[in-house]
Design a protein around this motif. Structure first.
Motif, short mmCIF file in Angstrom:
data_model
loop_
_atom_site.label_atom_id
_atom_site.label_comp_id
_atom_site.label_asym_id
_atom_site.label_seq_id
_atom_site.Cartn_x
_atom_site.Cartn_y
_atom_site.Cartn_z
N ALA A 16 -68.57 57.48 20.32
CA ALA A 16 -68.02 56.14 20.12
C ALA A 16 -66.52 56.26 20.03
O ALA A 16 -66.00 57.10 19.28
CB ALA A 16 -68.59 55.49 18.85
N ASP A 17 -65.82 55.47 20.83
CA ASP A 17 -64.34 55.49 20.84
C ASP A 17 -63.79 56.89 21.06
O ASP A 17 -62.78 57.29 20.46
CB ASP A 17 -63.78 54.90 19.55
CG ASP A 17 -64.21 53.45 19.34
OD1 ASP A 17 -64.26 52.71 20.34
OD2 ASP A 17 -64.50 53.08 18.19
N GLY A 18 -64.47 57.67 21.91
CA GLY A 18 -63.98 58.99 22.26
C GLY A 18 -64.24 60.08 21.24
O GLY A 18 -63.82 61.22 21.43
N THR A 19 -64.94 59.76 20.15
CA THR A 19 -65.22 60.74 19.12
C THR A 19 -66.72 60.98 18.99
O THR A 19 -67.53 60.09 19.27
CB THR A 19 -64.65 60.32 17.75
OG1 THR A 19 -65.29 59.10 17.34
CG2 THR A 19 -63.15 60.10 17.83
N LEU A 20 -67.07 62.17 18.55
CA LEU A 20 -68.47 62.52 18.35
C LEU A 20 -68.96 61.90 17.05
O LEU A 20 -68.37 62.11 16.00
CB LEU A 20 -68.63 64.04 18.30
CG LEU A 20 -70.06 64.56 18.19
CD1 LEU A 20 -70.81 64.35 19.50
CD2 LEU A 20 -70.06 66.04 17.81
N ARG A 21 -70.06 61.15 17.12
CA ARG A 21 -70.62 60.52 15.93
C ARG A 21 -71.93 61.18 15.48
O ARG A 21 -72.27 61.12 14.31
CB ARG A 21 -70.86 59.04 16.19
CG ARG A 21 -69.61 58.25 16.51
CD ARG A 21 -68.62 58.25 15.36
NE ARG A 21 -67.41 57.51 15.69
CZ ARG A 21 -67.26 56.19 15.51
NH1 ARG A 21 -68.27 55.49 15.01
NH2 ARG A 21 -66.14 55.59 15.83
#
Length: 312
Positions: free
Chosen positions: A223-228
């Motif tokens: 999400a938004d370029g980050t790992l969640r």
């Protein structure tokens, strides 16, 4: 051979093979001032179908392009069998990009044969494999047709065949199920399971959460370029608090007064509850039995539930 001063030293070459893991560490990519993939790390284990999930713009396609060397990364690394990946290894990967790359006016078998040759296959073997895959997708009789004469769903099947043609050691597939009818989805799933049974790691993106839930051995959420979220499905599900569906013969509002029980949802005679532990669960079950219990069943969280929680 590598050169060291005036002497040459022999280097043993280990060809890429199925059964190795694909891994990204701290992968980062920027477009201008905007960071679209920010320090992403995960593993695609051998023999596993790993679903890659996120909204449009989450960074999935950019990550896949960096894995395949289509885009350079601005940070981090891509590893195969614990070693930095190179073009020789990537040439053994099967890749299905977001932008489909086949030629609409060329005959299907001819261009699949040509793509096989680009991967180092002899033309006769490439054509034989092309026909085998087309038969698996119900397109054997269309092998001599031009791609543009097929429906969009059948063109998608040919794109998938192109990714599988050269006996890949890993698969990176961007929306492979898009546009496929249920029969084609089942054929595709069966084919991918044949590869995972041989130890091939498979990373695929999809917006179809029900399909992700049915297929995946592991999940990666961006999400938004980050790992969640990332990990094996069993571990991800097991990490959530236990929830139960309780159905009674009468109103279930009494569950709100039970010690150690959090009521997640309540609707008439049905409650979704989250006991704090085994003792609270046992007390709840005993009270429900005394009041006329119809059902007391543990809920299995879907991967869609895990995805929504991860991005919220």
């Amino acid at each position: 051979m590598t050169k060291s001063g005036a002497a040459y030293t022999s280097v043993r070459y280990s060809p890429p093979r199925a059964g190795d893991a694909l891994e990204v560490r701290d992968l980062t990519r920027r477009f201008g001032e905007r960071t679209v993939v920010d320090g992403v790390s995960f593993r695609v284990e051998p023999g596993q179908l790993t679903g890659f999930v996120g909204a449009n713009g989450a960074g999935k396609t950019t990550t896949m392009r960096m894995i395949m060397g289509v885009l350079d990364q601005h940070g981090g690394t891509v590893l195969w069998n614990g070693q930095p990946i190179d073009s020789g290894v990537r040439s053994r990967f099967g890749y299905m990009p977001e932008e489909r790359g086949l030629y609409p006016k060329q005959r299907i078998a001819d261009q699949l044969g040509y793509l096989g040759q680009l991967h180092g296959m002899e033309r006769a073997r490439a054509l034989a494999e092309a026909h085998r895959l087309l038969e698996r997708f119900g397109l054997g009789e269309r092998a001599k047709d031009r791609l543009e004469t097929l429906s969009l769903g059948n063109q998608q099947r040919v794109q998938v065949a192109a990714a599988l043609l050269h006996d890949p050691v890993a698969l990176v597939l961007d929306e492979p199920f898009s546009g496929l009818d249920p029969t084609a989805v089942d054929a595709m799933v069966g084919l991918l399971r044949e590869y995972t049974a041989r130890g091939v790691p498979v990373l695929f993106s999809s917006h179809q959460l029900d399909l992700i839930d049915r297929l995946c051995d592991a999940l990666v959420v961006l999400a938004d370029g980050t790992l969640r979220l990332a990990g094996p499905v069993g571990e991800l599900r097991g990490g959530r608090p236990e929830q139960y569906r309780l159905v009674c013969t009468g109103d279930a509002g009494w569950t709100r007064d039970q010690r150690g029980v959090h009521v997640v949802d309540l609707d008439g005679n049905t409650a979704i509850v989250q006991p704090s532990g085994p003792d609270a669960r046992q007390r709840l079950a005993q009270e429900a039995a005394a009041r006329g219990m119809v059902e007391f069943a543990r809920l299995r969280p879907s991967l869609g539930d895990l995805y929504r929680e991860a991005i919220s």
